[in-house]
Design an enzyme around this catalytic site. Sequence first.
Site, PDB file in Angstrom:
ATOM      1  N   HIS A  75      32.319  41.628  41.445  1.00 39.01           N
ATOM      2  CA  HIS A  75      31.372  41.756  40.341  1.00 39.01           C
ATOM      3  C   HIS A  75      31.986  41.326  39.014  1.00 39.01           C
ATOM      4  O   HIS A  75      33.204  41.209  38.875  1.00 39.01           O
ATOM      5  CB  HIS A  75      30.834  43.187  40.233  1.00 39.01           C
ATOM      6  CG  HIS A  75      31.869  44.230  39.968  1.00 39.01           C
ATOM      7  ND1 HIS A  75      32.764  44.642  40.903  1.00 39.01           N
ATOM      8  CD2 HIS A  75      32.145  44.958  38.865  1.00 39.01           C
ATOM      9  CE1 HIS A  75      33.547  45.583  40.413  1.00 39.01           C
ATOM     10  NE2 HIS A  75      33.204  45.794  39.160  1.00 39.01           N
TER      11      HIS A  75
ATOM     12  N   HIS B 277      40.227  45.335  34.022  1.00 42.98           N
ATOM     13  CA  HIS B 277      39.299  44.240  34.276  1.00 42.98           C
ATOM     14  C   HIS B 277      38.353  44.222  33.094  1.00 42.98           C
ATOM     15  O   HIS B 277      37.475  45.077  32.961  1.00 42.98           O
ATOM     16  CB  HIS B 277      38.590  44.450  35.621  1.00 42.98           C
ATOM     17  CG  HIS B 277      39.566  44.537  36.756  1.00 42.98           C
ATOM     18  ND1 HIS B 277      39.806  45.697  37.450  1.00 42.98           N
ATOM     19  CD2 HIS B 277      40.397  43.593  37.274  1.00 42.98           C
ATOM     20  CE1 HIS B 277      40.735  45.469  38.366  1.00 42.98           C
ATOM     21  NE2 HIS B 277      41.110  44.213  38.288  1.00 42.98           N
TER      22      HIS B 277
ATOM     23  N   TYR C 273      44.311  53.022  46.769  1.00 39.05           N
ATOM     24  CA  TYR C 273      42.928  52.715  46.387  1.00 39.05           C
ATOM     25  C   TYR C 273      42.343  51.710  47.382  1.00 39.05           C
ATOM     26  O   TYR C 273      42.998  50.721  47.725  1.00 39.05           O
ATOM     27  CB  TYR C 273      42.924  52.153  44.964  1.00 39.05           C
ATOM     28  CG  TYR C 273      41.572  51.766  44.440  1.00 39.05           C
ATOM     29  CD1 TYR C 273      40.576  52.725  44.285  1.00 39.05           C
ATOM     30  CD2 TYR C 273      41.292  50.450  44.087  1.00 39.05           C
ATOM     31  CE1 TYR C 273      39.323  52.380  43.794  1.00 39.05           C
ATOM     32  CE2 TYR C 273      40.051  50.098  43.594  1.00 39.05           C
ATOM     33  CZ  TYR C 273      39.069  51.060  43.453  1.00 39.05           C
ATOM     34  OH  TYR C 273      37.834  50.710  42.976  1.00 39.05           O
TER      35      TYR C 273
ATOM     36  N   GLU D 263      36.741  47.793  32.223  1.00 42.64           N
ATOM     37  CA  GLU D 263      37.162  48.819  33.177  1.00 42.64           C
ATOM     38  C   GLU D 263      38.682  48.952  33.182  1.00 42.64           C
ATOM     39  O   GLU D 263      39.386  48.039  33.613  1.00 42.64           O
ATOM     40  CB  GLU D 263      36.693  48.447  34.586  1.00 42.64           C
ATOM     41  CG  GLU D 263      35.216  48.152  34.696  1.00 42.64           C
ATOM     42  CD  GLU D 263      34.831  47.693  36.099  1.00 42.64           C
ATOM     43  OE1 GLU D 263      35.675  47.751  37.014  1.00 42.64           O
ATOM     44  OE2 GLU D 263      33.686  47.254  36.279  1.00 42.64           O
TER      45      GLU D 263
ATOM     46  N   HIS E  37      26.086  50.822  48.979  1.00 40.67           N
ATOM     47  CA  HIS E  37      26.565  51.970  48.211  1.00 40.67           C
ATOM     48  C   HIS E  37      26.162  51.814  46.760  1.00 40.67           C
ATOM     49  O   HIS E  37      25.956  50.706  46.281  1.00 40.67           O
ATOM     50  CB  HIS E  37      28.069  52.211  48.377  1.00 40.67           C
ATOM     51  CG  HIS E  37      28.948  51.046  48.004  1.00 40.67           C
ATOM     52  ND1 HIS E  37      29.250  50.719  46.707  1.00 40.67           N
ATOM     53  CD2 HIS E  37      29.591  50.137  48.778  1.00 40.67           C
ATOM     54  CE1 HIS E  37      30.048  49.672  46.692  1.00 40.67           C
ATOM     55  NE2 HIS E  37      30.258  49.292  47.934  1.00 40.67           N
TER      56      HIS E  37
ATOM     57  N   HIS F  67      36.164  40.421  39.313  1.00 33.47           N
ATOM     58  CA  HIS F  67      37.182  41.128  40.087  1.00 33.47           C
ATOM     59  C   HIS F  67      36.540  41.708  41.340  1.00 33.47           C
ATOM     60  O   HIS F  67      35.323  41.642  41.525  1.00 33.47           O
ATOM     61  CB  HIS F  67      37.861  42.212  39.249  1.00 33.47           C
ATOM     62  CG  HIS F  67      36.916  43.210  38.648  1.00 33.47           C
ATOM     63  ND1 HIS F  67      36.111  42.921  37.569  1.00 33.47           N
ATOM     64  CD2 HIS F  67      36.637  44.494  38.968  1.00 33.47           C
ATOM     65  CE1 HIS F  67      35.395  43.973  37.254  1.00 33.47           C
ATOM     66  NE2 HIS F  67      35.677  44.945  38.087  1.00 33.47           N
TER      67      HIS F  67
HETATM   68 FE   FE2 Z   1      34.848  46.837  38.521  1.00 32.73          FE
END
Ligand code: FE2
Length: 451
Positions: free
Chosen positions: A347, A377, A362, A353, A304, A383
């Site tokens: 990542h 994050h 979520y 973020e 994705h 995270h």
């Molecule tokens: Fe992220």
Amino acid sequence: MNRPTNPHTLTQANAPVGTHAGYMPGFGNDFETEALPDALPQGMNSPQKCNYGLYGEQLSGTAFTANPPERTWCYRIRPSVKHSHRYEKINLPHWKSAPCIDPDVISLGQYRWDPVPHSDSGQNWLTGMRTMTTAGDVNTQVGMASHIYLVTESMVDDYFFSADSELLVVPQEGRLRFATELGIIDLAPKEIAIIPRGLLYRVEVLEGPARGFVCENYGQKFELPGRGPIGANCMANPRDFKAPVAAFEDREVPSTVTIKWCGQFHTTKIGHSPLDVVAWHGNYAPYKYDLRTYCPVGAILFDHPDPSIFTVLTAPSGQPGTANIDFVLFRERWMVAENTFRPPWYHKNIMSELMGNIYGQYDAKPQGFVPGGMSLHNMMIPHGPDNEAFEKASNANLGPDKLDQTMSFMFETRFPQHLTTFAANEAPLQDDYIDCWTSLEKKFDGTPGKK
Ligand SMILES: [Fe+2]
């Protein structure tokens, strides 16, 4: 010039602010609207005398020479110099501006909060704003702040504008009315509003209590992201952004205007409502947008894309491709990718973020990230999915799967975000959030072919 297609646009004769909202479609359009017939000059901006004895005035949202310039011509009962008198500094202790670094607070890390509860005392749009993070520098017009608003009371004869910032408002509960100089915006959860820098307004509670998120953008205005190879359609479409039609009030009552300027707050007393724009034309205007009209584009075979594929609005910085702020939406969508780990991957990111949950669950965090809650994050802090999400996604039968009942968002900025003292010590911080990755197991043992 785009004339509005809304049939109600030019029929708001004598419609005072506060009676009803009507809208014109199109992000960045050059609108024209009038609440009284012939109040808007045609073919020119500044006639020797305006109809109805109105004053002509320009509101510039960009430098005159920006390309394109954004400005709106207002035809109003009194010019804005009458809506401003001597200033007195006031203190709104919970509304902070960057730089705002508490040396006793560690912003380095992964953080998550439960919804900030409403207080026992009544709060309005100004007193109910709670700053969670700041980034950049308000004085040099770079960066942002993130806030939670907790509003139970309407502003009465009380008005506000921010010279510092554009506000992106993301409601989570309750309904608000933004009665602005340029018209009325009614706002409910699953919608957003963009209130431009310098635009004067008051906020009324239509249904309370009201809680939501605000991204305060110190920098260049939000715009639609370039779609690149995606082409002319999908994501956020310009027609789904709605600017209000003109509406005014002619009310002579003692009133207060509060101004946010270089991170400080000041009030000035006037004898009338400043929401007195009878007609306006231009491309500098507030908007609302229904997040349910966002058309997500994503993977249809394997893997994705980066979450930037879900960008609704972007506020550019001086560096192409590196936004001051991206506003990103994670909404209901189908997941169909084959042989793919479908949740967000693990990542680290140079951008920081900040996420909020509007409703539902979520996919990367089935537990703990609840509606009204937030997470941060920060720059280059690792995270990704918790153990439950990892195991479920790694072992799922990968048929078409609808992610339903979910709407979260991200304020992503190129700058590190600093927690306020409130965010670190008073807001309901989940001290055990970092433990969500503790149960991730080492699976590697060197066996060839093992998965
Ligand atoms: Fe992220």
